[in-house]
Design an enzyme around this catalytic site. Structure first.
Site: not given
Length: 744
Positions: A88, A110, A380
């Protein structure tokens, strides 16, 4: 308006947002394109990726896992080793640099699993930005470590208690914040979804994963992988790694959705895997595959992992699936937990539960492949954030379990919309005055909003009838029996916005959110709304009724069928807040396909065909339908640029809904500054009436607005007053009388 980049991926994507946000999206696209062409931006971004994020992240050969499974050789792209523990940060840092470039000082974000929230807070701390993160209270409870990290980094974490209290609802609140504070705030969206340019922009910032993985595979293995596997929530990590191999036809791309308790249980987040709920729809600004109920309300999802429990998937994934360039399957909670433990035990790596879904697919596939074949898995994120969840699910002594092979679910390729078939109308030749035009003969008009189904269906019908107090004798009767307003001012509403509830409204404040949620809980549907409109016409309500609601329930109903049934029931027009002019073609096409009068006066030939719809009778058909145009009412906002305002205003039909303030619906203590000037600017470009809404709370405010505008729209104050009354019908009648009298 033209854009610099394509807004869609085939039939998917777009910009389905309130008008208030369109200028911000246009500016964001402009800044993004300029940054991508600027050497200085790339230099700064790449320097931070190397010195701050720790890129390139390693490629790890999973030797013991490969041996255990006995088939393909498995390599892991280690995004879990990036700063903050997940992929991210790549996107968060890229967007944060754009925020500085745009001169904004505040970001909202969010988060579900917390990784994007941590990444956003980290980027904000690095670059000196204010950061607010919205997170569902359910996710807060299961991701406490990440909540604490966000706060340590200086971010404000705001719990979301609405809806399912998970990622979907956190996105709703973040967008509402953005709508309210759009001038100085950027929405740092965390996945490859949302309105254009977000899917393209997020893919670009995450494409570093695919570029690195491709180079590393060639250096360490000497060839490209046979298969690339990644988990898919919104889809940012997957689209990032896929981008490095999408042009290589020999590389199979596999996305893994959250199978939850199993597709057959309905408790999952597999948008492609469940044909009964996964259909093309619109949510959070984009058109894609969405888990939804039959009536277009967004379905609840379930996953042991917060980060993949989202109801929709990124639009580029939808196109890649249609084109069969990527294939999508799912892993259940049990399979993901087993994969989590297996990787821990074989490789000493604790993966995120999101990534464990991808590992679960490896466990299924690798034994079926040859030993000279290669699988690349995008790991991830890391799993320390998930330890509380894993302990709760598995207890203190977790052990890998044998899992059954699961077959791939066949996918529903596309949703087929019902074709419009004209049946059951008795159409009379004659001239019928257009109700909307006649409503504006006594300007300014009073236009309340009220949702059908609140506090229950029968009461809401009575309330709307009371708001439209029976007209005086000046009302004329047409030969079809429908009342048409004209002449003297009524002691009640001149036009009513009839609310069609949606589970995830982007521009609604707390009062209307609560009311529509109650309506949904009481079982309101599109069909029931249309039947109620027909009932109102049967009761003699003759003023214009405009259906106001969000796009997805209409889309789910079938647009041509929705338009036909709505107009036949007695609706005079439509307001769709998340349908800007760029996305309106499909809806306007449905409007123009509806049979209308053949001449300027609206003459139509008689037809008699049996019909099972009880509310569709000749005398109740809308005057708009018989008189000509069925308008899609456009919306303008204070943020609308002059060029855009001119285009929208010049093409407006019916009237213009002018949003007086940035932000969501709700009462305001005072009127917006510069409102008169804004109204004047709009009037320069249009011949239709201009009505003002958002924030008008009292008769006194209505009187002031009425001095400047052709109509006054009152929503939250109306819903609040009537919904909180023990005698809602009487309160409705009194409310309408007070506001109508204030307008003179």
């Amino acid at each position: 308006m033209t854009t610099l980049l394509p807004t869609k991926f085939g039939d998917y994507g777009g910009q389905f947002v309130p008008e208030t946000l369109m200028p911000a999206l246009i500016d964001l696209e402009r800044e993004f394109v300029a940054a991508m062409e600027e050497v200085q931006f790339h230099t700064e971004f790449n320097k931070l990726l190397a010195s701050f994020v720790g890129r390139p992240t390693p490629l790890t050969y999973a030797k013991r896992l490969s041996e255990k499974l006995g088939g393909a050789q498995i390599y892991l792209k280690r995004e879990d080793l990036a700063h903050t523990g997940a992929h991210k940060i790549n996107n968060a840092l890229g967007q944060a640099l754009l925020v500085k470039r745009m001169g904004k000082r505040r970001i909202v974000a969010e988060t579900g699993a917390g990784q994007h929230g941590v990444a956003s807070a980290t980027a904000a701390a690095l670059l000196g930005l204010e950061c607010v993160v919205y997170m569902g209270s359910v996710d807060i409870a299961r991701q406490e470590p990440n909540v604490f990290r966000m706060k340590l980094l200086g971010a404000q974490v705001r719990p979301v208690e609405s809806g399912t209290k998970t990622l979907k609802d956190a996105i709703n609140e973040a967008i509402r914040d953005w709508v309210t504070n759009v001038r100085d705030t950027h929405y740092l969206l965390g996945s490859a979804l949302g309105p254009h340019p977000y899917p393209t922009m997020v893919r670009e910032f995450q494409s570093v994963i695919g570029r690195e993985a491709r180079e590393q595979m060639m250096l360490e293995v000497g060839r490209l992988p046979d298969t690339v596997i990644a988990c898919v929530g919104g889809g940012s990590n997957a689209i990032g790694v896929f981008s490095g191999f999408v042009e290589d036809d020999g590389v199979e791309l596999i996305g893994v959705e959250a199978g939850g308790s199993g597709i057959e249980t309905g408790k999952h987040a597999a948008r492609f895997g469940d044909p009964s709920k996964g259909r093309v729809g619109v949510i959070h600004g984009t058109r894609t595959f969405v888990l939804q109920e039959e009536d277009g309300q967004i379905a609840e999802t379930h996953s042991v992992s917060a980060g993949v429990g989202y109801a929709a998937v990124g639009p580029e994934h939808a196109l890649m699936r249609d084109n069969e360039r990527a294939f999508y399957t799912s892993a259940t909670d049990a399979e993901a937990l087993n994969a989590f433990q297996t990787l821990c035990h074989t490789e000493g790596i604790i993966p995120a539960l999101e990534s464990s879904h991808a590992v679960a697919e490896v466990i299924k596939r690798a034994p079926k492949m040859r030993k000279d074949q290669v699988i690349l898995v995008n790991l991830s994120g890391r799993g320390d954030k998930d330890l509380n969840t894993v302990i709760k699910e598995l207890g203190q002594n977790p052990q890998p379990q044998r899992t059954l092979w699961s077959q791939r679910v066949k996918f529903l390729r596309r949703i087929a919309f019902p074709l419009c078939v004209l049946r059951g109308e008795v159409l009379f030749r004659g001239i019928i005055m257009n109700r909307i035009e006649n409503a504006f003969k006594n300007k300014p008009i009073f236009m309340p909003y009220f949702p059908l189904g609140y506090p229950d269906l029968e009461t809401s019908i009575d309330v709307i009838e009371a708001l439209a107090t029976p007209a005086p004798p000046a009302l004329q009767r047409t030969q079809c029996g429908a009342s048409v307003a004209g002449g003297a001012r009524k002691n009640g509403a001149d036009l009513i916005e009839v609310g069609l509830s949606f589970s995830d409204p982007l521009a609604d404040g707390p009062v209307i959110q609560r009311a529509t949620q109650v309506a949904l809980e009481k079982g309101i549907t599109v069909k029931k709304v249309l039947e109620a409109v027909g009932e109102l016409r049967k009761r003699g309500v003759g003023i214009p009724l405009i259906l106001m609601g969000y796009y997805n329930p209409m889309l789910a109903y079938g647009l041509e069928k929705f338009v036909r049934d709505a107009v036949d029931a007695g609706a005079d027009g439509f307001i769709v807040p998340d349908l800007p002019m760029e996305e309106a073609e499909e809806f306007t096409s449905a409007l123009t396909s509806y049979p209308k009068g053949s001449g300027a006066a609206g003459e139509v030939e008689a037809q008699v065909v049996p019909d099972s719809r009880p509310w569709a009778t000749a005398s109740l058909r809308s005057a708009s339908a018989q008189g000509g145009e069925i308008p899609l009412i456009p919306m303008l906002a204070p943020t609308t640029s002059p060029e855009r305002m001119e285009v929208i205003a010049r093409n407006a039909k019916g009237f213009i809904y002018l949003v007086s303030v940035t932000g969501v619906t709700g009462e305001r203590k005072s009127l917006a500054e510069g409102l008169g000037e804004l109204i004047a600017r709009v009037r320069q470009h249009t011949h239709v009436p201009v009505c003002v809404g958002f924030g008008i709370s009292t008769p006194e405010q209505a009187r002031e607005v009425g001095k400047m505008a052709d109509g006054v729209i009152v929503g939250s104050a109306c819903v609040k007053a009537i919904g909180g009354s023990e005698t809602p019908v009487e309160t409705a009648r009194k409310f309408a009388s007070e506001f109508s009298n204030a307008l003179g």
